[in-house]
Design an enzyme around this catalytic site. Structure first.
Site, PDB file in Angstrom:
ATOM      1  N   CYS A  76       0.740  -1.104   0.163  1.00 15.10           N
ATOM      2  CA  CYS A  76      -0.047   0.032   0.028  1.00 15.10           C
ATOM      3  C   CYS A  76       0.806   1.460   0.010  1.00 15.10           C
ATOM      4  O   CYS A  76       1.523   1.322   0.979  1.00 15.10           O
ATOM      5  CB  CYS A  76      -0.955   0.008   1.066  1.00 15.10           C
ATOM      6  SG  CYS A  76      -1.833   1.461   1.501  1.00 15.10           S
ATOM      7  N   GLU A 162      -5.444   7.428   8.561  1.00 17.50           N
ATOM      8  CA  GLU A 162      -5.309   8.365   7.542  1.00 17.50           C
ATOM      9  C   GLU A 162      -3.719   8.806   7.509  1.00 17.50           C
ATOM     10  O   GLU A 162      -3.152   9.426   8.457  1.00 17.50           O
ATOM     11  CB  GLU A 162      -6.259   9.736   7.699  1.00 17.50           C
ATOM     12  CG  GLU A 162      -5.831  10.769   6.704  1.00 17.50           C
ATOM     13  CD  GLU A 162      -5.817  10.097   5.142  1.00 17.50           C
ATOM     14  OE1 GLU A 162      -7.008   9.460   4.774  1.00 17.50           O
ATOM     15  OE2 GLU A 162      -4.705  10.178   4.488  1.00 17.50           O
ATOM     16  N   TYR A 210      -5.075   5.310  -9.244  1.00 17.72           N
ATOM     17  CA  TYR A 210      -6.054   4.447  -9.040  1.00 17.72           C
ATOM     18  C   TYR A 210      -7.418   4.739  -9.955  1.00 17.72           C
ATOM     19  O   TYR A 210      -8.163   4.064 -10.189  1.00 17.72           O
ATOM     20  CB  TYR A 210      -6.558   4.546  -7.466  1.00 17.72           C
ATOM     21  CG  TYR A 210      -5.722   3.764  -6.571  1.00 17.72           C
ATOM     22  CD1 TYR A 210      -6.061   2.610  -6.061  1.00 17.72           C
ATOM     23  CD2 TYR A 210      -4.591   4.353  -6.186  1.00 17.72           C
ATOM     24  CE1 TYR A 210      -4.986   1.916  -5.445  1.00 17.72           C
ATOM     25  CE2 TYR A 210      -3.616   3.951  -5.331  1.00 17.72           C
ATOM     26  CZ  TYR A 210      -4.037   2.529  -5.113  1.00 17.72           C
ATOM     27  OH  TYR A 210      -2.929   1.873  -4.147  1.00 17.72           O
TER      28      TYR A 210
HETATM   29  N1  LIG Z   1      -6.584   7.692   2.625  1.00 14.10           N
HETATM   30  C1  LIG Z   1      -6.064   6.269   3.110  1.00 14.10           C
HETATM   31  C2  LIG Z   1      -6.175   5.332   2.189  1.00 14.10           C
HETATM   32  C3  LIG Z   1      -5.985   3.842   2.610  1.00 14.10           C
HETATM   33  C4  LIG Z   1      -6.305   3.076   1.714  1.00 14.10           C
HETATM   34  O1  LIG Z   1      -7.133   3.361   0.807  1.00 14.10           O
HETATM   35  N2  LIG Z   1      -5.727   1.584   1.763  1.00 14.10           N
HETATM   36  C5  LIG Z   1      -5.917   0.630   0.811  1.00 14.10           C
HETATM   37  C6  LIG Z   1      -4.857  -0.388   0.576  1.00 14.10           C
HETATM   38  S1  LIG Z   1      -3.816   0.823  -0.453  1.00 14.10           S
HETATM   39  C7  LIG Z   1      -7.019  -0.616   1.675  1.00 14.10           C
HETATM   40  O2  LIG Z   1      -6.712  -0.789   2.553  1.00 14.10           O
HETATM   41  N3  LIG Z   1      -8.109  -0.959   0.925  1.00 14.10           N
HETATM   42  C8  LIG Z   1      -8.907  -2.010   1.426  1.00 14.10           C
HETATM   43  C9  LIG Z   1     -10.200  -1.839   1.036  1.00 14.10           C
HETATM   44  O3  LIG Z   1     -10.410  -0.949  -0.040  1.00 14.10           O
HETATM   45  O4  LIG Z   1     -11.058  -2.449   1.413  1.00 14.10           O
HETATM   46  C10 LIG Z   1      -4.716   6.618   3.694  1.00 14.10           C
HETATM   47  O5  LIG Z   1      -3.903   7.414   3.131  1.00 14.10           O
HETATM   48  O6  LIG Z   1      -4.406   6.393   4.476  1.00 14.10           O
END
Ligand SMILES: N[C@@H](CCC(=O)N[C@@H](CS)C(=O)NCC(=O)O)C(=O)O
Length: 343
Positions: A76, A162, A210
């Site tokens: 990530c 975040e 994305y």
């Molecule tokens: N804005 C958040 C984004 C976190 C995020 O989107 N993480 C993704 C992995 S890159 C995730 O865990 N996705 C799981 C899901 O979409 O269910 C941050 O910067 O911490």
């Protein structure tokens, strides 16, 4: 005949397994599947735990050695920001970490089953799945179960999920314990410049890749991909004159851009169709990416196997058979030439 008899059932079994796991080419409960706008564009949801750790404890969460814990994915880019800060600030003995498995299962979410050497079990809550950690913090939680998570071992809750906010805490609030407390990646004289750069890098590049990858219409993809490359052109122009995004000082803005750049040729170029150019075709961005990769400790946070396997195998809506592309070989260890731009 014997050959046909022994081979055929294997093929049928494998075929059935794929078709039941990957029904409808959708990614089930993962959040990117639910974040599609009316014209097929991808819209990222905002995060929900937004408390702050402070040096003086005025927020209710006092910075203390050993009190806080990170749950991250090496794949990530957002989690990677925090791992880079933890290294650069010298917080490895202060903030503990667990690493989820690279495969994000659409039904169970992120797992902590230690399926390969670069992932771990959950050493704090004993959870098998990250969602258990979210429910421990809030039994009524009804948002997505994303990495990263900053956990407070003392009050047994999630402080924040975040990354943009967590890196600011790591930058300034743990200095009493940081071995590199002098490093300030958000210095007061550059704050407005850093904020201004983050404001366009985030939607157009960090999230921009994305928007290309998860677009569900040609129109949405076309818009996203041209917009992404217009902004990479802008970065290339800045980096042709300045060593870093804000001039001659390495800042938060560079860390935030880097975690996208380092994944670009490895996955975004092919898997997310961000392929108008390869990153390597931007001479200044490429050298800059290598320079940051070669900063002390940064390479330790980049786990190429997790990055590639996570993206290619988890996003079954865009790569239904989970086949991981063999190339390209990207070597970030080749010496960079950024020294010629000063400092
Ligand atoms: N804005 C958040 C984004 C976190 C995020 O989107 N993480 C993704 C992995 S890159 C995730 O865990 N996705 C799981 C899901 O979409 O269910 C941050 O910067 O911490």
């Amino acid at each position: 005949m014997r050959f046909v008899f022994t081979c055929k059932p294997t093929f049928v079994t494998q075929y059935r397994r794929f078709s039941s796991n990957m029904a409808n080419n959708s990614d089930g409960n993962v959040s990117w599947n639910k974040q599609i706008g009316t014209t097929g564009e991808y819209k990222r949801a905002s995060r929900t735990f937004r408390n702050k750790v402070t040096a003086d404890g005025s927020s209710g969460f006092k910075a203390e050695k050993g009190r806080y814990h990170l749950y991250v994915s090496h794949a990530c880019p957002w989690a990677n920001r925090t791992m880079i800060y933890r290294k650069l600030k010298g917080l490895e003995e202060v903030i503990s970490v667990n690493v989820v498995d690279y495969f994000l299962d659409s039904k169970t979410g992120w797992s902590l089953l230690n399926k390969d050497p670069a992932s771990t079990l959950d050493t704090v809550n004993g959870a098998k799945y990250l969602k258990e950690v979210y429910f421990k913090a809030d039994p009524n939680y009804d948002n997505s179960f994303t990495v990263l998570v900053l956990w407070d071992k003392q009050t047994n809750t999630i402080v924040n999920n975040e990354s943009a906010e967590i890196i600011r805490m790591f930058n300034s609030e743990f200095n009493e314990f940081a071995t590199n407390k002098e490093l300030d990646l958000y210095p007061s004289h550059l704050r407005s410049k850093i904020d201004e750069i983050n404001d366009w890098v985030y939607p157009n590049i960090n999230d921009g890749v994305y928007k290309c990858g998860f677009a569900r219409s040609q129109e949405a993809y076309d818009h996203a991909v041209h917009n992404l490359f217009e902004h990479l052109d802008k970065v290339e122009d800045i980096l042709s004159k300045n060593r870093y995004l804000c001039g001659d000082t390495f800042t938060e803005a560079d860390v935030r851009l880097f975690t996208t750049l380092v994944r670009f040729d490895l996955v975004y170029n092919t898997h997310f169709k961000c392929n108008i150019k390869k990153l390597k075709e931007y001479p200044n961005i490429w050298e800059y990416t290598k320079e940051i990769y070669q900063m002390k400790g940064v390479a330790d946070t980049i786990v190429v196997e997790h990055i590639k396997k996570h993206y290619y195998m988890s996003h079954t809506s865009i790569n239904p058979f989970g086949i991981v592309a063999a190339g390209p070989i990207v070597d970030y260890t080749v010496p960079h030439n950024r020294g010629q731009l000063g400092k």
